[in-house]
Scaffold this motif. Sequence first.
Motif, PDB file in Angstrom:
ATOM      1  N   SER A 110       0.146  -3.377  29.074  1.00  0.00           N
ATOM      2  CA  SER A 110       0.404  -2.150  29.823  1.00  0.00           C
ATOM      3  C   SER A 110       0.397  -0.897  28.956  1.00  0.00           C
ATOM      4  O   SER A 110      -0.230   0.110  29.320  1.00  0.00           O
ATOM      5  N   ALA A 111       1.077  -0.922  27.818  1.00  0.00           N
ATOM      6  CA  ALA A 111       1.146   0.265  26.956  1.00  0.00           C
ATOM      7  C   ALA A 111      -0.241   0.631  26.422  1.00  0.00           C
ATOM      8  O   ALA A 111      -0.618   1.808  26.415  1.00  0.00           O
ATOM      9  N   THR A 114      -2.317   2.118  29.174  1.00  0.00           N
ATOM     10  CA  THR A 114      -1.938   3.506  29.438  1.00  0.00           C
ATOM     11  C   THR A 114      -2.724   4.439  28.528  1.00  0.00           C
ATOM     12  O   THR A 114      -3.298   5.444  28.975  1.00  0.00           O
ATOM     13  N   ARG A 115      -2.775   4.101  27.245  1.00  0.00           N
ATOM     14  CA  ARG A 115      -3.531   4.915  26.288  1.00  0.00           C
ATOM     15  C   ARG A 115      -5.030   4.872  26.594  1.00  0.00           C
ATOM     16  O   ARG A 115      -5.711   5.904  26.539  1.00  0.00           O
ATOM     17  N   SER A 118      -5.790   6.993  29.647  1.00  0.00           N
ATOM     18  CA  SER A 118      -5.621   8.419  29.321  1.00  0.00           C
ATOM     19  C   SER A 118      -6.826   8.915  28.525  1.00  0.00           C
ATOM     20  O   SER A 118      -7.339  10.021  28.780  1.00  0.00           O
ATOM     21  N   TYR A 163      -0.778   6.178  34.714  1.00  0.00           N
ATOM     22  CA  TYR A 163       0.619   6.293  35.133  1.00  0.00           C
ATOM     23  C   TYR A 163       1.167   4.960  35.641  1.00  0.00           C
ATOM     24  O   TYR A 163       2.282   4.562  35.307  1.00  0.00           O
ATOM     25  N   LEU A 166       1.832   2.789  32.816  1.00  0.00           N
ATOM     26  CA  LEU A 166       3.056   3.236  32.159  1.00  0.00           C
ATOM     27  C   LEU A 166       4.278   2.697  32.890  1.00  0.00           C
ATOM     28  O   LEU A 166       5.236   2.225  32.270  1.00  0.00           O
ATOM     29  N   LYS A 167       4.227   2.736  34.223  1.00  0.00           N
ATOM     30  CA  LYS A 167       5.322   2.162  35.029  1.00  0.00           C
ATOM     31  C   LYS A 167       5.437   0.664  34.763  1.00  0.00           C
ATOM     32  O   LYS A 167       6.555   0.130  34.659  1.00  0.00           O
ATOM     33  N   SER A 170       7.167   0.044  31.461  1.00  0.00           N
ATOM     34  CA  SER A 170       8.594   0.358  31.397  1.00  0.00           C
ATOM     35  C   SER A 170       9.436  -0.535  32.298  1.00  0.00           C
ATOM     36  O   SER A 170      10.649  -0.495  32.209  1.00  0.00           O
TER      37      SER A 170
END
Length: 171
Positions: A110-111, A114-115, A118, A163, A166-167, A170
Amino acid sequence: MAGWAAAAALLLLPLFAVQFTDGVNWEMVDFSVFGAMLLGAGVSYELAVRMTGSSAYRAAVGVAVAAAFLLVWINLAVGIIGSEDNSANLMYGGVLAIAVIGAAIGRFQSAGMTRALSATALAQVLVGIIALAAEFGSTAPSFPEAIVLSTGFFVALWLLSAYLFLKAASG
């Protein structure tokens, strides 16, 4: 199963359109490419669904796969920069390459995703800026609106996917 039925229905739509309208002139190659695209999108999503139970991760993959599918489909059908024959549209292949390479580097976590998404959004913006600055496709009646609107649309999709990843990271 419902997703695959929807994909089959999508493939049947142009088949019916070819039979009843003059505006759709698909040949066997068009159906084959569209079918391969649907298969690739479906398999990609299926693999992601099997990887995780996170609904945010699944939604993020769904948005990213849909964005990639639409980006390819629009470019093959009509092109974003000018027409589908304009070689400047090949820059969008770089956008997709950043998504795929970034996902692999991030190991589909996931992390990292996200990158990657983006960075994909940034690449989409850069392609739009380059196309506008160099006036690629400026002979098209839709220049520059098509580039600006499509860039905004795809950037929104890439950032929505980022996004959601990112959710997923987290929670």
